[in-house]
Design a protein around this motif. Structure first.
Motif, PDB file in Angstrom:
ATOM      1  N   VAL A  70      -7.356  -6.231 -24.645  1.00  0.00           N
ATOM      2  CA  VAL A  70      -8.730  -5.870 -24.955  1.00  0.00           C
ATOM      3  C   VAL A  70      -8.910  -5.875 -26.474  1.00  0.00           C
ATOM      4  CG1 VAL A  70     -10.462  -4.058 -24.744  1.00  0.00           C
ATOM      5  CG2 VAL A  70      -8.859  -4.465 -22.859  1.00  0.00           C
ATOM      6  N   GLU A  71     -10.002  -6.496 -26.950  1.00  0.00           N
ATOM      7  CA  GLU A  71     -10.250  -6.617 -28.384  1.00  0.00           C
ATOM      8  C   GLU A  71     -11.563  -5.933 -28.758  1.00  0.00           C
ATOM      9  OE1 GLU A  71      -8.976 -10.907 -29.841  1.00  0.00           O
ATOM     10  OE2 GLU A  71     -10.227 -11.046 -28.044  1.00  0.00           O
ATOM     11  N   PHE A  72     -11.535  -5.203 -29.842  1.00  0.00           N
ATOM     12  CA  PHE A  72     -12.717  -4.523 -30.358  1.00  0.00           C
ATOM     13  C   PHE A  72     -13.718  -5.531 -30.921  1.00  0.00           C
ATOM     14  CE2 PHE A  72     -15.175  -1.318 -32.457  1.00  0.00           C
ATOM     15  CZ  PHE A  72     -15.466  -1.804 -33.726  1.00  0.00           C
ATOM     16  N   LEU A  73     -14.987  -5.324 -30.608  1.00  0.00           N
ATOM     17  CA  LEU A  73     -16.057  -6.138 -31.192  1.00  0.00           C
ATOM     18  C   LEU A  73     -16.875  -5.341 -32.196  1.00  0.00           C
ATOM     19  CD1 LEU A  73     -17.485  -8.065 -28.084  1.00  0.00           C
ATOM     20  CD2 LEU A  73     -15.975  -8.933 -29.856  1.00  0.00           C
ATOM     21  N   VAL A  74     -17.426  -4.195 -31.734  1.00  0.00           N
ATOM     22  CA  VAL A  74     -18.390  -3.484 -32.565  1.00  0.00           C
ATOM     23  C   VAL A  74     -18.508  -2.042 -32.101  1.00  0.00           C
ATOM     24  CG1 VAL A  74     -20.350  -4.127 -31.094  1.00  0.00           C
ATOM     25  CG2 VAL A  74     -20.738  -3.680 -33.527  1.00  0.00           C
ATOM     26  N   SER A  75     -18.789  -1.173 -33.056  1.00  0.00           N
ATOM     27  CA  SER A  75     -19.119   0.209 -32.733  1.00  0.00           C
ATOM     28  C   SER A  75     -20.504   0.520 -33.282  1.00  0.00           C
ATOM     29  CB  SER A  75     -18.072   1.177 -33.298  1.00  0.00           C
ATOM     30  OG  SER A  75     -17.965   1.033 -34.695  1.00  0.00           O
ATOM     31  N   PHE A  76     -21.174   1.464 -32.649  1.00  0.00           N
ATOM     32  CA  PHE A  76     -22.602   1.702 -32.930  1.00  0.00           C
ATOM     33  C   PHE A  76     -22.861   3.188 -32.843  1.00  0.00           C
ATOM     34  CE2 PHE A  76     -26.805  -0.249 -33.039  1.00  0.00           C
ATOM     35  CZ  PHE A  76     -27.646   0.675 -32.444  1.00  0.00           C
ATOM     36  N   TYR A  77     -23.522   3.712 -33.871  1.00  0.00           N
ATOM     37  CA  TYR A  77     -23.854   5.134 -33.892  1.00  0.00           C
ATOM     38  C   TYR A  77     -25.133   5.336 -34.668  1.00  0.00           C
ATOM     39  CZ  TYR A  77     -23.728   9.994 -35.450  1.00  0.00           C
ATOM     40  OH  TYR A  77     -24.056  11.289 -35.732  1.00  0.00           O
ATOM     41  N   ASN A  78     -25.960   6.212 -34.181  1.00  0.00           N
ATOM     42  CA  ASN A  78     -27.188   6.573 -34.890  1.00  0.00           C
ATOM     43  C   ASN A  78     -28.031   5.334 -35.204  1.00  0.00           C
ATOM     44  OD1 ASN A  78     -28.898   8.518 -35.975  1.00  0.00           O
ATOM     45  ND2 ASN A  78     -27.984   8.351 -38.018  1.00  0.00           N
ATOM     46  N   ASN A  79     -28.104   4.448 -34.230  1.00  0.00           N
ATOM     47  CA  ASN A  79     -28.937   3.240 -34.300  1.00  0.00           C
ATOM     48  C   ASN A  79     -28.503   2.231 -35.347  1.00  0.00           C
ATOM     49  OD1 ASN A  79     -30.811   3.466 -32.157  1.00  0.00           O
ATOM     50  ND2 ASN A  79     -31.882   5.071 -33.297  1.00  0.00           N
ATOM     51  N   GLU A  80     -27.232   2.287 -35.706  1.00  0.00           N
ATOM     52  CA  GLU A  80     -26.750   1.231 -36.592  1.00  0.00           C
ATOM     53  C   GLU A  80     -25.284   0.945 -36.314  1.00  0.00           C
ATOM     54  OE1 GLU A  80     -27.768   2.804 -40.417  1.00  0.00           O
ATOM     55  OE2 GLU A  80     -25.798   3.730 -40.660  1.00  0.00           O
ATOM     56  N   ILE A  81     -24.866  -0.245 -36.730  1.00  0.00           N
ATOM     57  CA  ILE A  81     -23.480  -0.638 -36.550  1.00  0.00           C
ATOM     58  C   ILE A  81     -22.595   0.168 -37.492  1.00  0.00           C
ATOM     59  CG2 ILE A  81     -21.845  -2.526 -36.912  1.00  0.00           C
ATOM     60  CD1 ILE A  81     -24.010  -4.440 -35.901  1.00  0.00           C
ATOM     61  N   SER A  82     -21.536   0.765 -36.932  1.00  0.00           N
ATOM     62  CA  SER A  82     -20.575   1.511 -37.738  1.00  0.00           C
ATOM     63  C   SER A  82     -19.463   0.599 -38.251  1.00  0.00           C
ATOM     64  CB  SER A  82     -19.947   2.632 -36.913  1.00  0.00           C
ATOM     65  OG  SER A  82     -20.921   3.469 -36.368  1.00  0.00           O
ATOM     66  N   GLU A  83     -19.022  -0.275 -37.386  1.00  0.00           N
ATOM     67  CA  GLU A  83     -17.918  -1.171 -37.730  1.00  0.00           C
ATOM     68  C   GLU A  83     -17.992  -2.392 -36.813  1.00  0.00           C
ATOM     69  OE1 GLU A  83     -14.063   0.636 -37.342  1.00  0.00           O
ATOM     70  OE2 GLU A  83     -13.026  -1.036 -38.318  1.00  0.00           O
ATOM     71  N   LYS A  84     -17.568  -3.525 -37.324  1.00  0.00           N
ATOM     72  CA  LYS A  84     -17.514  -4.730 -36.497  1.00  0.00           C
ATOM     73  C   LYS A  84     -16.263  -5.521 -36.838  1.00  0.00           C
ATOM     74  CE  LYS A  84     -20.607  -7.255 -39.594  1.00  0.00           C
ATOM     75  NZ  LYS A  84     -21.892  -7.992 -39.701  1.00  0.00           N
ATOM     76  N   SER A  85     -15.795  -6.298 -35.875  1.00  0.00           N
ATOM     77  CA  SER A  85     -14.602  -7.090 -36.089  1.00  0.00           C
ATOM     78  C   SER A  85     -14.994  -8.494 -36.558  1.00  0.00           C
ATOM     79  CB  SER A  85     -13.796  -7.174 -34.792  1.00  0.00           C
ATOM     80  OG  SER A  85     -14.460  -7.990 -33.851  1.00  0.00           O
ATOM     81  N   GLU A  86     -13.968  -9.276 -36.855  1.00  0.00           N
ATOM     82  CA  GLU A  86     -14.198 -10.671 -37.279  1.00  0.00           C
ATOM     83  C   GLU A  86     -14.832 -11.498 -36.167  1.00  0.00           C
ATOM     84  OE1 GLU A  86     -10.306 -10.968 -40.266  1.00  0.00           O
ATOM     85  OE2 GLU A  86     -10.352 -12.065 -38.367  1.00  0.00           O
ATOM     86  N   ILE A  87     -14.587 -11.093 -34.926  1.00  0.00           N
ATOM     87  CA  ILE A  87     -15.154 -11.819 -33.789  1.00  0.00           C
ATOM     88  C   ILE A  87     -16.681 -11.688 -33.787  1.00  0.00           C
ATOM     89  CG2 ILE A  87     -15.204 -11.994 -31.271  1.00  0.00           C
ATOM     90  CD1 ILE A  87     -12.460 -10.548 -31.313  1.00  0.00           C
ATOM     91  N   PHE A  88     -17.159 -10.556 -34.205  1.00  0.00           N
ATOM     92  CA  PHE A  88     -18.590 -10.220 -34.149  1.00  0.00           C
ATOM     93  C   PHE A  88     -19.299 -10.893 -35.313  1.00  0.00           C
ATOM     94  CE2 PHE A  88     -21.664  -7.455 -32.122  1.00  0.00           C
ATOM     95  CZ  PHE A  88     -22.645  -7.294 -33.089  1.00  0.00           C
ATOM     96  N   ASP A  89     -19.544 -12.203 -35.158  1.00  0.00           N
ATOM     97  CA  ASP A  89     -20.203 -12.937 -36.244  1.00  0.00           C
ATOM     98  C   ASP A  89     -21.722 -12.887 -36.062  1.00  0.00           C
ATOM     99  OD1 ASP A  89     -19.242 -16.150 -34.760  1.00  0.00           O
ATOM    100  OD2 ASP A  89     -20.887 -14.795 -34.262  1.00  0.00           O
ATOM    101  N   ASP A  90     -22.447 -13.710 -36.820  1.00  0.00           N
ATOM    102  CA  ASP A  90     -23.902 -13.587 -36.804  1.00  0.00           C
ATOM    103  C   ASP A  90     -24.546 -14.124 -35.526  1.00  0.00           C
ATOM    104  OD1 ASP A  90     -24.436 -16.299 -39.228  1.00  0.00           O
ATOM    105  OD2 ASP A  90     -23.516 -16.251 -37.238  1.00  0.00           O
ATOM    106  N   GLN A  91     -23.736 -14.624 -34.594  1.00  0.00           N
ATOM    107  CA  GLN A  91     -24.268 -14.992 -33.276  1.00  0.00           C
ATOM    108  C   GLN A  91     -24.395 -13.770 -32.364  1.00  0.00           C
ATOM    109  OE1 GLN A  91     -25.438 -18.112 -32.322  1.00  0.00           O
ATOM    110  NE2 GLN A  91     -25.225 -18.364 -34.533  1.00  0.00           N
ATOM    111  N   PHE A  92     -23.752 -12.680 -32.755  1.00  0.00           N
ATOM    112  CA  PHE A  92     -23.750 -11.466 -31.957  1.00  0.00           C
ATOM    113  C   PHE A  92     -24.707 -10.435 -32.557  1.00  0.00           C
ATOM    114  CE2 PHE A  92     -20.087 -11.945 -29.080  1.00  0.00           C
ATOM    115  CZ  PHE A  92     -19.424 -13.020 -29.643  1.00  0.00           C
ATOM    116  N   SER A  93     -25.321  -9.666 -31.681  1.00  0.00           N
ATOM    117  CA  SER A  93     -26.104  -8.529 -32.143  1.00  0.00           C
ATOM    118  C   SER A  93     -26.077  -7.457 -31.062  1.00  0.00           C
ATOM    119  CB  SER A  93     -27.544  -8.927 -32.473  1.00  0.00           C
ATOM    120  OG  SER A  93     -28.202  -9.409 -31.306  1.00  0.00           O
TER     121      SER A  93
END
Lengths: 117, 111
Positions: free
Chosen positions: A43-66
């Motif tokens: 399992v690979e991390f993509l993104v974390s989200f808190y308080n309506n904004e991204i907290s952290e994202k991985s290299e996989i999570f490029d600008d094609q992802f939202s």
């Protein structure tokens, strides 16, 4: 016991098309995550989200992802123009606390199997 | 770099025996560790967690041991049952919340 729910369970999409994966986290949880698992791999991390904004994202999570929390219950992952290598299981998770207070278990949904043709 | 791994890809045990699944991690800054169980077609299911200020934690039929000196984590399952058959992942977390998963060990329980 409260659980994370994900829809659809299986999504088949043509390459280049947009796809939206949906999640309903556990209701009192504040932190939300997306992970993916390519068949037979970890399992690979993509993104974390808190308080309506991204907290952290991985290299996989490029600008094609939202990601978006359009209302008080849903949490979505959008892939704008899918590629063959986006085929994977996508898991949503949530936790009561997170970030610097991350010593809380993340609870996972059963995933959406995304198949790109 | 960050990596979490498991020593064996597959572990086969007899029903009723105890199982030990091992995991090595490389990031000494990690302070929270979780074991997950994943059955076919399902998401990772939380089993037990441990914080870095502890070296042992027990749950129902499961025990997690943490050895920070050698950066080793293990999951012990007592009296293994057929329903324990699954893939087991260890995961680590630092101060950002993201989980870094290991490769997974498939536990096969023979009747």
């Amino acid at each position: 016991e409260p659980e994370v729910t994900q829809t659809p369970s299986h999504q088949v999409t043509q390459m280049g098309q947009e796809v939206i994966l949906r999640c309903v986290p556990i209701s009192n949880h504040l932190y939300f995550y997306w992970y993916r698992q390519i068949l037979g791999q970890k399992v690979e991390f993509l993104v974390s989200f808190y308080n309506n904004e991204i907290s952290e994202k991985s290299e996989i999570f490029d600008d094609q992802f939202s990601v978006e929390r359009p209302d008080g219950s849903n949490f979505t992952l959008k892939i704008r123009s899918t590629k063959l290598e986006d085929s994977a299981m996508y898991f949503c998770a949530s936790s009561e606390l997170g970030g610097a207070y991350s010593n809380q278990p993340q609870h996972f949904g059963d995933g959406t199997r995304l198949s790109i043709l | 770099g960050e990596s979490v791994g498991l020593h064996l890809p597959t572990l086969s045990v007899q029903e009723g025996d105890n199982s030990i699944i091992n995991c090595a991690y490389s990031n000494s800054a990690s302070d929270y560790f979780i074991w997950y169980k994943q059955e076919s077609g399902k998401g990772p299911q939380f089993i037990i967690d441990i914080r870095s200020n502890m070296d042992k934690r027990q749950g129902q039929r499961v025990t997690v041991l943490l050895n920070k000196t050698v950066k080793h984590l293990s999951l012990q399952i007592a009296a293994t049952q057929p329903g324990d058959s699954a893939v087991y992942f260890c995961a680590e977390s630092g101060n950002t919340g993201k989980l870094i998963f290991g490769q997974g060990t498939t536990l096969q329980v023979k009747p």
